[in-house]
Design an enzyme around this catalytic site. Structure first.
Site, PDB file in Angstrom:
ATOM      1  N   GLU A 268       0.985 -15.295 -46.123  1.00  0.00           N
ATOM      2  CA  GLU A 268       0.127 -14.023 -46.712  1.00  0.00           C
ATOM      3  C   GLU A 268       0.311 -14.052 -48.172  1.00  0.00           C
ATOM      4  OE1 GLU A 268      -2.116 -12.577 -45.083  1.00  0.00           O
ATOM      5  OE2 GLU A 268      -1.408 -13.459 -43.593  1.00  0.00           O
TER       6      GLU A 268
ATOM      7  N   TRP B 129      -1.898 -16.439 -49.459  1.00  0.00           N
ATOM      8  CA  TRP B 129      -3.387 -15.892 -49.744  1.00  0.00           C
ATOM      9  C   TRP B 129      -3.453 -15.177 -51.060  1.00  0.00           C
ATOM     10  CZ3 TRP B 129      -7.902 -16.291 -47.648  1.00  0.00           C
ATOM     11  CH2 TRP B 129      -8.084 -16.756 -46.244  1.00  0.00           C
TER      12      TRP B 129
ATOM     13  N   TRP C 196     -28.905  -4.377 -49.053  1.00  0.00           N
ATOM     14  CA  TRP C 196     -27.810  -3.307 -48.580  1.00  0.00           C
ATOM     15  C   TRP C 196     -28.620  -2.094 -48.069  1.00  0.00           C
ATOM     16  CZ3 TRP C 196     -23.280  -5.415 -47.525  1.00  0.00           C
ATOM     17  CH2 TRP C 196     -22.854  -6.551 -48.341  1.00  0.00           C
TER      18      TRP C 196
ATOM     19  N   ASN D 135      -3.152  -3.743 -43.457  1.00  0.00           N
ATOM     20  CA  ASN D 135      -3.979  -4.731 -43.479  1.00  0.00           C
ATOM     21  C   ASN D 135      -5.025  -4.981 -42.339  1.00  0.00           C
ATOM     22  OD1 ASN D 135      -4.907  -7.220 -44.774  1.00  0.00           O
ATOM     23  ND2 ASN D 135      -4.044  -8.168 -42.897  1.00  0.00           N
TER      24      ASN D 135
ATOM     25  N   TRP E  26     -20.454  -4.175 -50.479  1.00  0.00           N
ATOM     26  CA  TRP E  26     -18.981  -4.250 -50.437  1.00  0.00           C
ATOM     27  C   TRP E  26     -18.221  -3.714 -51.923  1.00  0.00           C
ATOM     28  CZ3 TRP E  26     -17.033  -7.178 -54.477  1.00  0.00           C
ATOM     29  CH2 TRP E  26     -18.019  -8.273 -55.068  1.00  0.00           C
TER      30      TRP E  26
ATOM     31  N   TRP F 198     -12.110  -7.644 -49.649  1.00  0.00           N
ATOM     32  CA  TRP F 198     -13.590  -7.058 -49.617  1.00  0.00           C
ATOM     33  C   TRP F 198     -14.619  -8.299 -49.478  1.00  0.00           C
ATOM     34  CZ3 TRP F 198     -15.366  -2.684 -47.889  1.00  0.00           C
ATOM     35  CH2 TRP F 198     -14.394  -1.543 -48.052  1.00  0.00           C
TER      36      TRP F 198
HETATM   37  C1  LIG Z   1     -10.349  -4.980 -47.655  1.00  0.00           C
HETATM   38  C2  LIG Z   1      -9.073  -5.448 -48.227  1.00  0.00           C
HETATM   39  C3  LIG Z   1      -8.675  -4.965 -49.527  1.00  0.00           C
HETATM   40  C4  LIG Z   1      -7.310  -5.417 -49.932  1.00  0.00           C
HETATM   41  N1  LIG Z   1      -6.831  -4.765 -51.040  1.00  0.00           N
HETATM   42  C5  LIG Z   1      -5.758  -5.141 -51.665  1.00  0.00           C
HETATM   43  C6  LIG Z   1      -5.329  -4.780 -53.026  1.00  0.00           C
HETATM   44  O1  LIG Z   1      -5.862  -4.107 -53.428  1.00  0.00           O
HETATM   45  N2  LIG Z   1      -4.104  -5.123 -53.148  1.00  0.00           N
HETATM   46  C7  LIG Z   1      -3.115  -5.915 -52.295  1.00  0.00           C
HETATM   47  O2  LIG Z   1      -2.154  -6.225 -52.748  1.00  0.00           O
HETATM   48  N3  LIG Z   1      -3.710  -6.455 -51.067  1.00  0.00           N
HETATM   49  C8  LIG Z   1      -4.945  -6.032 -50.704  1.00  0.00           C
HETATM   50  N4  LIG Z   1      -5.333  -6.464 -49.569  1.00  0.00           N
HETATM   51  C9  LIG Z   1      -4.563  -7.307 -48.848  1.00  0.00           C
HETATM   52  C10 LIG Z   1      -3.484  -6.786 -47.747  1.00  0.00           C
HETATM   53  O3  LIG Z   1      -4.009  -5.788 -46.936  1.00  0.00           O
HETATM   54  C11 LIG Z   1      -2.323  -6.038 -48.489  1.00  0.00           C
HETATM   55  O4  LIG Z   1      -1.636  -6.885 -49.489  1.00  0.00           O
HETATM   56  C12 LIG Z   1      -1.321  -5.726 -47.362  1.00  0.00           C
HETATM   57  O5  LIG Z   1      -1.715  -4.770 -46.535  1.00  0.00           O
HETATM   58  C13 LIG Z   1      -0.144  -5.062 -48.174  1.00  0.00           C
HETATM   59  O6  LIG Z   1       0.967  -4.644 -47.355  1.00  0.00           O
HETATM   60  P1  LIG Z   1       2.165  -5.469 -47.064  1.00  0.00           P
HETATM   61  O7  LIG Z   1       2.920  -5.692 -48.426  1.00  0.00           O
HETATM   62  O8  LIG Z   1       3.165  -4.702 -46.117  1.00  0.00           O
HETATM   63  O9  LIG Z   1       1.799  -6.997 -46.707  1.00  0.00           O
HETATM   64  P2  LIG Z   1       2.579  -7.978 -45.770  1.00  0.00           P
HETATM   65  O10 LIG Z   1       1.812  -8.247 -44.687  1.00  0.00           O
HETATM   66  O11 LIG Z   1       3.964  -7.675 -45.733  1.00  0.00           O
HETATM   67  O12 LIG Z   1       2.399  -9.303 -46.904  1.00  0.00           O
HETATM   68  C14 LIG Z   1       3.250  -9.835 -47.874  1.00  0.00           C
HETATM   69  C15 LIG Z   1       2.605  -9.702 -49.283  1.00  0.00           C
HETATM   70  O13 LIG Z   1       1.601 -10.917 -48.952  1.00  0.00           O
HETATM   71  C16 LIG Z   1       0.445 -10.397 -49.707  1.00  0.00           C
HETATM   72  N5  LIG Z   1      -0.801 -10.382 -48.772  1.00  0.00           N
HETATM   73  C17 LIG Z   1      -0.776 -10.061 -47.549  1.00  0.00           C
HETATM   74  N6  LIG Z   1      -1.951 -10.103 -47.168  1.00  0.00           N
HETATM   75  C18 LIG Z   1      -2.681 -10.427 -47.782  1.00  0.00           C
HETATM   76  C19 LIG Z   1      -4.291 -10.769 -47.907  1.00  0.00           C
HETATM   77  N7  LIG Z   1      -4.856 -10.573 -46.903  1.00  0.00           N
HETATM   78  N8  LIG Z   1      -4.604 -11.133 -48.980  1.00  0.00           N
HETATM   79  C20 LIG Z   1      -3.867 -11.446 -50.267  1.00  0.00           C
HETATM   80  N9  LIG Z   1      -2.538 -10.977 -50.261  1.00  0.00           N
HETATM   81  C21 LIG Z   1      -2.039 -10.641 -49.388  1.00  0.00           C
HETATM   82  C22 LIG Z   1       0.583  -9.309 -50.345  1.00  0.00           C
HETATM   83  O14 LIG Z   1       1.205  -9.288 -51.644  1.00  0.00           O
HETATM   84  C23 LIG Z   1       1.722  -8.668 -49.558  1.00  0.00           C
HETATM   85  O15 LIG Z   1       2.533  -7.520 -50.169  1.00  0.00           O
HETATM   86  C24 LIG Z   1      -6.401  -6.205 -49.174  1.00  0.00           C
HETATM   87  C25 LIG Z   1      -7.153  -6.436 -47.801  1.00  0.00           C
HETATM   88  C26 LIG Z   1      -8.248  -6.341 -47.436  1.00  0.00           C
HETATM   89  C27 LIG Z   1      -9.024  -6.612 -46.147  1.00  0.00           C
END
Ligand SMILES: Cc1cc2nc3c(=O)[nH]c(=O)nc-3n(C[C@H](O)[C@H](O)[C@H](O)COP(=O)(O)OP(=O)(O)OC[C@H]3O[C@@H](n4cnc5c(N)ncnc54)[C@H](O)[C@@H]3O)c2cc1C
Length: 490
Positions: free
Chosen positions: A303, A306, A334, A369, A387, A410
């Site tokens: 993650e 990503w 859209w 997420n 989006w 998005w």
């Molecule tokens: C539509 C949409 C919008 C999102 N907007 C944001 C946003 O504005 N800011 C944001 O930080 N993340 C965003 N994410 C990615 C992800 O949802 C969040 O990073 C995550 O939910 C944060 O929770 P966590 O720290 O507990 O994640 P964990 O699951 O603990 O992951 C650890 C870290 O990995 C990174 N990460 C995790 N999943 C993703 C992912 N899919 N894409 C990129 N990085 C990821 C984040 O930095 C996160 O803190 C988005 C995802 C979607 C589908």
């Protein structure tokens, strides 16, 4: 007297702050911090009062920390171009020398890249040296290229190359570097941090009046408008959060998709501010590259990769900020119904898992997420709403709102992005709810009016509730329409 200024932006920490550390070494501890509130940034359409409060509190923590270790932070009510000009003018008027050098850490958002180029030119015009360092990414965009050149557009080979690089001694030593920062944070938490700095703004001005510090004013006025509980901010809070996750990391693979429990790290909002960074997280958790995605730690690292992937995409293709990565979807038809958009924002679509997510977001400033993916798919595919509307609303409301991962998430959900969900894979919100919230715990936490309904009733249309709305669309029908719209655009 030789002294330096470090310009803080989204690197709100001392621990493992490379540019700050370099300054401290070169200027023998005589380093001062500056933060500039940029009106251009504060006036953005997607500005969030709640996220700003979390950010402000990180600045408050940073200022206190800098004071504890012998430096200080000056917070200016003006963008960096005017801010530094004003500061230098006052220094000259008070017959105080300009700083030997000004430093900052690199940022990759289009707005920031332009701003930083301007700052570099400004410093040159004053004869002040400037430098910048890598900060929140472990691997920077220019460091990771395909063998034939150019950036990757598919995540898996990107991740393979990223892992390969991180095995390399040079990159590995970057992670090692942060161990020192973590030790420093432990000392700070125990009240035993050394005075590593030797200059404060008061000392520099020697009784002359410098620019006004506006931090308290901003905190007071913004805090009155906040609508969610703001979590504790700053590096120490981030480290605590990280350590609380360490014990749960083994279960990450199993639990990360269940929105009713704390199965994820909740580090994103700290990473957004630079209170903690990917390499720091790796150093603390001992994450190793090239895991086979079998353990919680492998999946967690994936993650984090990503996150780096989306930063690389944004840095290499800044146009994605405003348009689809896949150009064939530029003119996608859209529907953009304002009524449906409002129902989505309010959590009143009649789809319980979607509504729970949207209400969680409004009530807490955060959303799980899995649910982000569901609500984003629902907005773009079931409601056929652009989006960019959803992206902006997320930025207005998320405490972790961050351009690169938000835009990436998005565009992934809308199938318009780089390595996205294929356009024909459309989440069925009923099945998603059933799979990831089978007992309805999450739904009932946020959609109170469904509290008394048996769980099995939450995963199919509810047409006879007194308060809860009927589904605003028929998923099956909308799916067909969406497929058609996407096919026409291809
Ligand atoms: C539509 C949409 C919008 C999102 N907007 C944001 C946003 O504005 N800011 C944001 O930080 N993340 C965003 N994410 C990615 C992800 O949802 C969040 O990073 C995550 O939910 C944060 O929770 P966590 O720290 O507990 O994640 P964990 O699951 O603990 O992951 C650890 C870290 O990995 C990174 N990460 C995790 N999943 C993703 C992912 N899919 N894409 C990129 N990085 C990821 C984040 O930095 C996160 O803190 C988005 C995802 C979607 C589908």
């Amino acid at each position: 007297m030789k002294y330096g200024i470090h310009w803080f932006r989204r690197d709100l920490r001392v621990a493992g702050n490379r540019a700050l550390a370099k300054q401290c070494h070169e200027c023998e501890g005589r380093v001062l911090g500056v933060f500039c509130f940029d009106k251009k940034f504060l006036d953005r359409d997607d500005f969030s009062i709640n996220r700003f409060q979390f950010f402000l509190e990180a600045i408050v923590a940073l200022k206190k920390e800098l004071q504890t270790i012998g430096s200080d932070l000056l917070v200016l009510d003006i963008g960096p171009q005017h801010g530094f000009k004003e500061l230098f003018k006052k220094l000259k008027a008070a017959d105080i020398s300009l700083p030997h050098q000004v430093s900052w850490n690199r940022d990759y958002e289009p707005f920031a890249v332009e701003r930083d180029q301007g700052a570099e030119d400004l410093m040159k015009s004053y004869g002040v040296a400037s430098f910048h360092e890598r900060d929140h990414l472990l691997v920077e965009p220019h460091e990771l290229e395909k063998d034939g050149g150019g950036g990757y557009q598919v995540f898996s080979p990107f991740a393979r190359k990223w892992n390969q690089l991180v095995m390399d001694e040079e990159f590995n030593s970057r992670v090692e570097y942060y161990k020192k920062g973590l030790r420093y944070l432990d000392q700070l938490a125990a009240g035993k941090a050394d005075k590593i700095f030797k200059l404060t703004w008061d000392k520099l001005w020697e009784g002359e009046s410098g620019p006004e510090d506006v931090l308290n004013r901003y905190v007071e006025s913004n805090s009155r408008k906040v609508s969610v509980t703001i979590p504790r901010s700053g590096s120490l809070a981030a480290l605590e959060q990280l350590r609380s996750f360490r014990d749960r990391m083994d279960d990450y693979g199993e639990k990360r998709d269940i929105p009713s429990i704390q199965g994820t790290s909740r580090l994103s909002m700290y990473m957004k501010n630079g209170s903690i960074t990917t390499p720091m997280v790796m150093a603390e958790l001992g994450l190793e590259p090239f895991g086979k995605k079998e353990t919680g730690s492998d999946m967690f690292l994936n993650e984090l990769i990503w996150r780096e992937f989306y930063y690389h995409i944004l840095a290499r293709h800044p146009r994605v900020e405003n348009e689809p990565f896949l150009k064939q979807y530029k003119d996608l038809e859209w529907s953009n119904s304002k009524t449906w958009f409002d129902a989505w924002k309010e959590g009143k679509t009649g789809f319980p898992i979607v509504d729970a997510g949207m209400r969680e977001l409004k009530q807490t400033g955060w959303m799980h997420n899995r649910v982000r993916m569901i609500v984003a798919s629902f907005l773009t595919k079931d409601l056929l709403i652009d989006w960019r509307w959803g992206e902006q609303y997320f930025m207005e409301t998320l405490l972790d709102g961050d351009l690169a991962p938000n835009n990436g998430g998005w565009q992934w959900a809308a199938s318009t992005g780089c390595d996205p969900q294929p356009y024909f894979r459309i989440f069925n919100p009923w099945l998603q709810g059933k799979k990831f919230d089978p007992d309805g715990k999450y739904i009932k936490r946020y959609v109170g009016e469904l509290e008394d309904l048996p769980a099995k009733k939450l995963h199919s249309p509810i047409n006879d509730h007194k308060i809860y709305p009927k589904p605003i669309v028929d998923h099956k029908k909308q799916r067909e329409i969406a497929l058609d719209v996407y096919k026409r655009a291809r």
